[in-house]
Design an enzyme around this catalytic site. Sequence first.
Site, PDB file in Angstrom:
ATOM      1  N   CYS A  72      11.987 -27.930  -6.126  1.00  0.00           N
ATOM      2  CA  CYS A  72      11.327 -29.151  -6.597  1.00  0.00           C
ATOM      3  C   CYS A  72      11.759 -30.362  -5.772  1.00  0.00           C
ATOM      4  O   CYS A  72      12.923 -30.763  -5.804  1.00  0.00           O
ATOM      5  CB  CYS A  72      11.676 -29.343  -8.071  1.00  0.00           C
ATOM      6  SG  CYS A  72      11.274 -30.958  -8.751  1.00  0.00           S
ATOM      7  N   CYS A  75      13.105 -33.275  -7.816  1.00  0.00           N
ATOM      8  CA  CYS A  75      14.447 -32.941  -8.316  1.00  0.00           C
ATOM      9  C   CYS A  75      15.502 -33.257  -7.262  1.00  0.00           C
ATOM     10  O   CYS A  75      16.566 -33.807  -7.585  1.00  0.00           O
ATOM     11  CB  CYS A  75      14.537 -31.457  -8.679  1.00  0.00           C
ATOM     12  SG  CYS A  75      13.466 -30.955 -10.028  1.00  0.00           S
TER      13      CYS A  75
END
Length: 154
Positions: A72, A75
């Site tokens: 991600c 993230c």
Amino acid sequence: MSDNNGPAATRTVRCANCGRTNRIPAAAQGSPKCGNCHQPLPWIADAGDRDFAEIAEQATLPVLVDLWASWCGPCRMVSPALEQVAREMAGRIKLVKVDVDKSPRLQQRFEVQAVPTLLILDRGTEIARQAGAAPPHVLRDWVEKTLASRAQPA
């Protein structure tokens, strides 16, 4: 960092005040302080399905939980911001990072639909949730407001 196979590991943290290196356990009572100057140290730990209760839910400090995934992009962008918030709020919060791909039970338990998902736990109880990445000042404001509203008498 915890490998989810045994006792929680430790991280090495350099004190921002005096520069001394300190070992910080993933799970302990209270909050970490420098062994030399006794200033609060940032508390950042990794947890998974097997050790989340010990590391996050039994913490006496409020816990900022980062539910993330290695694939991600947002993230990876929010991780340094969260670590900055943990440094700025040393002694007041604990940051616990959970890789949802390695911790499917926690992903299911917290009904994580998107990553990153951020939670604030107070003695194991979820008191706030936020999805998505944000800059450090926005994250810190969110944490500060959540903790301030929790401190108000009912």
